[in-house]
Design a protein around this motif. Structure first.
Motif, PDB file in Angstrom:
ATOM      1  N   LEU A   1       0.770  -1.147  -0.019  1.00  0.00           N
ATOM      2  CA  LEU A   1       0.027  -0.217  -0.167  1.00  0.00           C
ATOM      3  C   LEU A   1       0.937   1.303  -0.117  1.00  0.00           C
TER       4      LEU A   1
ATOM      5  N   GLY B   1       0.165   8.931  10.292  1.00  0.00           N
ATOM      6  CA  GLY B   1      -0.477   7.977   9.434  1.00  0.00           C
ATOM      7  C   GLY B   1      -1.286   7.058  10.144  1.00  0.00           C
ATOM      8  N   GLY B   2      -1.700   5.782   9.595  1.00  0.00           N
ATOM      9  CA  GLY B   2      -2.759   4.954  10.062  1.00  0.00           C
ATOM     10  C   GLY B   2      -2.128   4.473  11.632  1.00  0.00           C
ATOM     11  N   THR B   3      -0.844   4.174  11.714  1.00  0.00           N
ATOM     12  CA  THR B   3      -0.657   3.772  13.321  1.00  0.00           C
ATOM     13  C   THR B   3      -1.018   4.634  14.334  1.00  0.00           C
TER      14      THR B   3
ATOM     15  N   ASN C   1      -4.573   5.224  14.674  1.00  0.00           N
ATOM     16  CA  ASN C   1      -5.299   4.133  15.442  1.00  0.00           C
ATOM     17  C   ASN C   1      -4.971   4.183  17.046  1.00  0.00           C
TER      18      ASN C   1
ATOM     19  N   HIS D   1      -5.256  -4.618  11.223  1.00  0.00           N
ATOM     20  CA  HIS D   1      -3.842  -4.083  11.150  1.00  0.00           C
ATOM     21  C   HIS D   1      -3.144  -4.242  12.574  1.00  0.00           C
TER      22      HIS D   1
ATOM     23  N   SER E   1      -1.197  -2.712  13.990  1.00  0.00           N
ATOM     24  CA  SER E   1      -0.885  -1.669  14.713  1.00  0.00           C
ATOM     25  C   SER E   1      -2.146  -1.537  16.010  1.00  0.00           C
TER      26      SER E   1
ATOM     27  N   THR F   1     -12.204  -2.578  10.597  1.00  0.00           N
ATOM     28  CA  THR F   1     -11.379  -2.283   9.294  1.00  0.00           C
ATOM     29  C   THR F   1     -12.196  -1.979   7.902  1.00  0.00           C
TER      30      THR F   1
ATOM     31  N   GLY G   1     -11.144  -1.775   4.669  1.00  0.00           N
ATOM     32  CA  GLY G   1     -10.026  -2.106   4.021  1.00  0.00           C
ATOM     33  C   GLY G   1      -8.773  -2.693   4.542  1.00  0.00           C
TER      34      GLY G   1
ATOM     35  N   THR H   1      -5.242  -4.806   5.153  1.00  0.00           N
ATOM     36  CA  THR H   1      -4.135  -4.577   4.536  1.00  0.00           C
ATOM     37  C   THR H   1      -3.965  -5.597   3.080  1.00  0.00           C
TER      38      THR H   1
ATOM     39  N   ASP I   1     -10.727   1.713  11.178  1.00  0.00           N
ATOM     40  CA  ASP I   1      -9.423   1.943  10.767  1.00  0.00           C
ATOM     41  C   ASP I   1      -9.767   1.835   9.093  1.00  0.00           C
TER      42      ASP I   1
ATOM     43  N   ALA J   1      -7.749   3.405   6.977  1.00  0.00           N
ATOM     44  CA  ALA J   1      -6.510   3.626   6.385  1.00  0.00           C
ATOM     45  C   ALA J   1      -6.505   3.762   4.893  1.00  0.00           C
TER      46      ALA J   1
ATOM     47  N   ASP K   1      -5.822   7.560   5.832  1.00  0.00           N
ATOM     48  CA  ASP K   1      -4.350   7.678   5.576  1.00  0.00           C
ATOM     49  C   ASP K   1      -4.364   8.267   3.912  1.00  0.00           C
TER      50      ASP K   1
ATOM     51  N   HIS L   1      -1.607   8.767   2.333  1.00  0.00           N
ATOM     52  CA  HIS L   1      -0.393   8.364   1.546  1.00  0.00           C
ATOM     53  C   HIS L   1      -0.484   6.927   1.227  1.00  0.00           C
ATOM     54  N   LYS L   2      -1.735   6.651   1.125  1.00  0.00           N
ATOM     55  CA  LYS L   2      -1.989   5.175   0.517  1.00  0.00           C
ATOM     56  C   LYS L   2      -2.986   5.656  -0.939  1.00  0.00           C
TER      57      LYS L   2
HETATM   58  C1  PLP Z   1      -5.441  -1.197   7.347  1.00  0.00           C
HETATM   59  C2  PLP Z   1      -3.854  -0.501   7.887  1.00  0.00           C
HETATM   60  N1  PLP Z   1      -4.221   0.239   8.845  1.00  0.00           N
HETATM   61  C3  PLP Z   1      -3.178   1.174   9.327  1.00  0.00           C
HETATM   62  C4  PLP Z   1      -1.836   0.895   8.684  1.00  0.00           C
HETATM   63  C5  PLP Z   1      -0.673   1.533   9.218  1.00  0.00           C
HETATM   64  O1  PLP Z   1      -0.710   2.869   8.508  1.00  0.00           O
HETATM   65  P1  PLP Z   1       0.656   3.567   8.537  1.00  0.00           P
HETATM   66  O2  PLP Z   1       1.758   2.637   7.846  1.00  0.00           O
HETATM   67  O3  PLP Z   1       0.423   4.898   7.884  1.00  0.00           O
HETATM   68  O4  PLP Z   1       1.189   4.004   9.980  1.00  0.00           O
HETATM   69  C6  PLP Z   1      -1.863   0.165   7.469  1.00  0.00           C
HETATM   70  C7  PLP Z   1      -0.608  -0.102   6.817  1.00  0.00           C
HETATM   71  O5  PLP Z   1      -0.491  -0.435   5.721  1.00  0.00           O
HETATM   72  C8  PLP Z   1      -3.133  -0.383   7.057  1.00  0.00           C
HETATM   73  O6  PLP Z   1      -3.025  -1.402   5.905  1.00  0.00           O
END
Ligand code: PLP
Length: 490
Positions: free
Chosen positions: A89, A148-150, A153, A193, A195, A246, A248, A250, A275, A277, A304, A306-307
């Motif tokens: 991604l 970002g996603g982490t 979350n 994910h 995270s 979630t 989407g 990963t 999530d 992201a 997110d 940057h995806k």
């Molecule tokens: C579903 C999902 N959530 C969270 C993340 C984490 O996002 P980031 O890498 O921007 O911290 C990802 C990363 O691929 C993801 O696929």
């Protein structure tokens, strides 16, 4: 030796140095973009040997520093825009995102306080209001841009945890965690994910606090199992502080049934964090927006950019349905967000973020929306989702390729499997696919993901790139087959 004033400033000499450095760097990028290879194919050992840390104490000057960065970094970077770079991604970026980076970097605004980023603060706030509207939240500006996603979350889980304790009259912020912490649980699907686990460890509750809910054959959370596990938790005297849905996943791009999850959570007074992201990109989609049905019901959301919004790293956001929950993380630092400022209505975004110093990444999304308009954005997002369906159809027709799961967003999970191999050879098939993925990257010709889905080691195409066509993927799949045969018969 470097003798120039190294600081970016209004002096003529600095402006000239800036222009030269930027022109030299962008020219190097142009040459790099023209390279036909996806990657030079160097191994870990080769690159480790090549990249020498030997800083000259006298300094080399900007020009030489840039030349060396081209040698050490740029030449051996992965071309994320290459049609055969489809492992992760990890998106190619918008041209306008590059222009935004120039503005962000040169101005170096910091988003923690108004007096470090006046116009930027308001642009970010207006964008948060706009995103909330897109989601279907009420008017307001509760939310913030994140790394970002982490991190988003983490914010969702932290506020869920603290809201849970607050309902029992306890402030985690003031007094820390109390009670039988082993009884506190977070539920998410088995494809959520990682995270979630990492963040729960960070929040003091450990991996043990994460209960995995089963998924259906499309990797979506099974709401029946969720209901059953909630009942079981009650019977065990456990307390569920949040459900993470979630939108989407990963690998499979699965979107959990958000509306049903929100309903169950409301019946049980549980916080829901989504999530999104990856799937959050469908907020702009013309064809697939309804996949996110129910997202407006949840307490907090990860987005997110940057995806599949094609922004440069990093660029994410956290949205909070009810602004009052921001009180749970309130901290007033006299030098940044004083009470005096608050009374005057000065917006200091440090109050909304886990970070203090923070980049103005919001500008990238703002300029992306300005430059493309929602229509073109929708087209490039929908392209990936539709392409994945076409690729799945094509894979289905290839005797030596096996579709592992029907695509839902823009990813395709499949594996190479010689038609004549019996089921007993599944372990060999797994190893063959792993080795095929590795060999492709080593050759520098393609980056295809290797992952595991439902216990099956498989290859993954993440088809974010809107310039990639079915023809490109047919070429890539032919290369996958050829490489797998070479792995079998070296
Ligand atoms: C579903 C999902 N959530 C969270 C993340 C984490 O996002 P980031 O890498 O921007 O911290 C990802 C990363 O691929 C993801 O696929």
């Amino acid at each position: 030796m470097s003798e120039q004033n190294p600081i970016l400033s209004s002096s003529l000499q600095s402006i000239e140095a800036y222009q030269q450095a930027i022109a030299q760097s962008s020219e190097a990028v142009v040459q790099w973009l023209k390279q036909p290879e996806m990657y030079q194919g160097k191994s870990v050992a080769e690159l480790r040997e090549r990249i020498r840390l030997d800083f000259n104490p006298q300094g080399l000057g900007n020009q030489a520093a840039i030349e060396r960065a081209v040698e050490y970094f740029l030449k051996d970077s992965l071309s994320v825009h290459h049609p055969q770079c489809v492992a992760h991604l990890h998106c190619p970026s918008l041209v306008v995102s590059q222009a935004a980076e120039v503005l962000i970097n040169a101005t170096n605004q910091s988003m923690d306080s108004w007096d470090q980023s006046p116009s930027a603060t308001l642009i970010e706030m207006k964008l948060i209001e706009w995103l909330r509207n897109l989601v279907g939240y009420g008017a307001g500006d509760a939310g913030v841009f994140t790394s970002g996603g982490t991190q988003s979350n983490l914010m969702g889980l932290m506020l869920a945890r603290d809201a849970f304790f607050a309902r029992q009259g306890h402030s985690v912020q003031q007094d820390g965690l109390v009670g039988n912490l082993r009884k506190m649980k977070v539920f998410c699907s088995e494809h959520a994910h990682f995270s979630v686990q990492k963040n729960m460890a960070l929040l003091g509750l450990g991996y043990q606090s994460v209960t995995l809910v089963k998924t259906d054959r499309f990797a979506r959370m099974d709401v029946g199992d969720l209901a059953q596990k909630l009942e079981q938790a009650k019977a065990n005297g456990e307390q569920v502080m949040a459900i993470v849905a979630t939108a989407g996943t990963t690998d499979a791009g699965a979107i959990d049934p958000l509306r049903d999850i929100a309903r169950l959570a409301a019946e049980n007074n549980i916080w829901v964090h989504v999530d999104a992201a990856w799937g959050g990109a469908l907020l702009l989609s013309e064809q697939y927006r309804d996949y996110l049905d129910g997202i407006e019901l949840v307490d907090s959301i990860t987005l997110d950019f940057h995806k599949q919004f094609f922004q440069t790293i990093s660029c994410g956001a956290f949205l909070l349905k009810e602004a009052r929950h921001y009180e749970l993380m309130r901290y007033q630092a006299a030098y940044l967000n004083s009470e005096f400022d608050e009374e005057q209505g000065v917006p200091n975004l440090v109050s909304k973020s886990l970070q203090t110093t923070r980049r103005f990444d919001a500008l990238k999304l703002w300029m992306g929306l300005e430059a493309l308009g929602q229509k073109q954005y929708a087209t490039i997002i929908d392209h990936g989702v539709s392409l994945a369906q076409d690729v799945a159809h094509y894979i289905h027709e290839q005797p030596a390729l096996e579709l592992v799961m029907q695509p839902q967003l823009a990813s395709v999970l499949f594996r190479y499997r010689p038609a004549e191999w019996p089921p007993e050879k599944n372990a060999d098939v797994a190893l063959l696919n792993q080795k095929t993925g590795d060999a492709l990257l080593e050759s520098g010709r393609a980056n295809v993901g290797v992952t595991e889905h439902g216990g099956v080691t498989c290859l993954k195409l993440t088809l974010l790139n809107p310039t990639v066509t079915l023809e490109d993927i047919k070429i890539l799949l032919a290369l996958v087959e050829k490489t797998a045969r070479q792995v079998l018969n070296p």
